[in-house]
Design a protein around this motif. Structure first.
Motif, short mmCIF file in Angstrom:
data_model
loop_
_atom_site.label_atom_id
_atom_site.label_comp_id
_atom_site.label_asym_id
_atom_site.label_seq_id
_atom_site.Cartn_x
_atom_site.Cartn_y
_atom_site.Cartn_z
N VAL A 78 0.80 -1.30 0.08
CA VAL A 78 -0.02 0.16 0.02
C VAL A 78 0.91 1.36 0.10
N ARG A 79 1.97 1.27 0.50
CA ARG A 79 3.08 2.25 0.42
C ARG A 79 3.26 2.78 -0.91
N THR A 80 3.61 1.55 -1.83
CA THR A 80 4.01 1.60 -3.16
C THR A 80 2.62 2.19 -3.93
N ALA B 132 0.31 3.86 -2.82
CA ALA B 132 0.02 5.07 -2.40
C ALA B 132 0.95 6.41 -3.13
N ASP B 133 2.13 6.04 -3.22
CA ASP B 133 3.13 6.87 -3.99
C ASP B 133 2.43 7.17 -5.15
N GLN B 134 1.87 6.27 -5.99
CA GLN B 134 1.34 6.59 -7.29
C GLN B 134 -0.31 6.98 -7.26
N LYS B 135 -0.81 7.03 -5.92
CA LYS B 135 -2.27 7.31 -5.97
C LYS B 135 -3.05 6.52 -6.72
N ARG B 136 -2.64 5.06 -6.53
CA ARG B 136 -3.30 4.14 -7.71
C ARG B 136 -4.10 3.01 -6.81
N VAL B 137 -5.65 3.11 -7.18
CA VAL B 137 -6.45 2.19 -6.49
C VAL B 137 -6.86 1.15 -7.50
N PRO B 138 -6.61 -0.19 -7.56
CA PRO B 138 -7.34 -1.07 -8.51
C PRO B 138 -8.67 -1.20 -8.54
N ASP B 139 -8.94 -1.29 -9.72
CA ASP B 139 -10.84 -1.42 -9.64
C ASP B 139 -11.20 -2.55 -8.91
N ALA B 140 -10.46 -3.67 -8.88
CA ALA B 140 -11.11 -4.84 -8.32
C ALA B 140 -11.22 -4.77 -6.67
N ALA B 141 -10.42 -3.98 -6.10
CA ALA B 141 -10.30 -3.59 -4.84
C ALA B 141 -11.54 -2.81 -4.59
N ASP C 152 -1.78 -7.76 -6.06
CA ASP C 152 -1.62 -8.11 -7.20
C ASP C 152 -1.42 -6.83 -8.22
N ALA C 153 -1.84 -5.58 -7.53
CA ALA C 153 -1.94 -4.44 -8.43
C ALA C 153 -0.27 -3.98 -8.36
N LEU C 154 0.40 -4.56 -7.53
CA LEU C 154 1.74 -4.07 -7.40
C LEU C 154 2.48 -4.58 -8.79
N GLY C 155 1.96 -5.64 -9.42
CA GLY C 155 2.49 -5.95 -10.76
C GLY C 155 3.74 -7.09 -10.53
N SER C 156 3.84 -7.40 -9.42
CA SER C 156 4.76 -8.23 -9.03
C SER C 156 4.65 -9.58 -9.06
N ALA C 157 4.92 -10.62 -10.04
CA ALA C 157 4.34 -12.06 -9.77
C ALA C 157 5.29 -12.71 -8.70
N ARG C 158 6.22 -12.27 -8.24
CA ARG C 158 7.05 -12.86 -7.18
C ARG C 158 6.22 -12.59 -5.75
#
Length: 221
Positions: free
Chosen positions: A95-97, A99-108, A139-145
């Protein structure tokens, strides 16, 4: 156009129903689960039953020592705290990441809308959209790992959430409000506030469930 149907194997179907029964309490902590029982219950081959049990052992929903019958996992207070602590470490940074982008995924947002609609429903019904909310953020982070690491916790997370809601440890209205606060902080670009909201939200659930587990353990001594 005809609707697209999801096809699952017999093993996956058995796993899904056993998982559902564990989350609902129909298969309580410590309950034995043998290949013969699973095969008879679902009218499947022993090899299918064995595969289902092994998969659930891998998810840590079942525990089995060498040459012993598998049993539904019994979480102690330390297990509960560790599950939530691990979630907090992952989700706090996520959520820190965001928030830095002010990005909320639609799925959330969709999951939160569903939680709103369930405000007056059976508390256990909120578990599924609650989990979708948190998964959507990760998942919105975009990191598969990172998503894989979180997915490795998923069954234990849902088991804990099911216990919390099954015992009505947190009012549904409070849960919805806490999720709203997380999204609000992300939208505002408040990284520290978003992380704090996640830690507080998970911490309350952890403390209350751990306390309940300790009380129940003391009662059985």
């Amino acid at each position: 156009m005809a609707p697209k149907l999801e096809v699952v194997s017999v093993v996956d179907a058995v796993i899904a129903d056993l998982r559902r029964r564990m989350f609902s309490g129909d298969l309580p902590p410590g309950a034995p689960l043998t290949e013969a029982t699973v095969a008879a219950t679902y009218d499947v081959a022993r090899t299918t039953a064995k595969a289902a049990i092994e998969s659930l052992v891998g998810e840590r929903l079942l525990v089995r020592n060498a040459h012993k019958t598998a049993r539904v996992v019994t979480l102690d207070a330390d297990d509960v705290r560790d599950v939530y602590r691990t979630r907090s470490l992952i989700e706090g940074q996520v959520v820190r990441t965001l928030a830095d982008q002010k990005r909320v995924p639609d799925a959330a947002r969709l999951a939160l809308d569903e939680m709103h609609a369930l405000a007056d429903a059976d508390p256990e019904r909120i578990v599924a959209p609650d989990m979708r909310f948190h998964r959507a953020l990760v998942d919105a982070l975009g990191s598969a790992r990172t998503s894989r690491a979180y997915e490795a916790l998923a069954s234990e997370v849902v088991l804990c959430m099911s216990h919390v809601q099954g015992a009505a440890l947190l009012p549904t209205a409070d849960i919805v409000s806490e999720h709203e606060e997380i999204l609000r902080r992300i939208v505002d670009g408040d990284a520290a506030g978003a992380a704090a909201a996640v830690h507080d939200h998970l911490g309350r659930a952890s403390d209350r469930l751990a306390a309940l587990v300790e009380i129940r353990a003391a009662e059985t001594r």
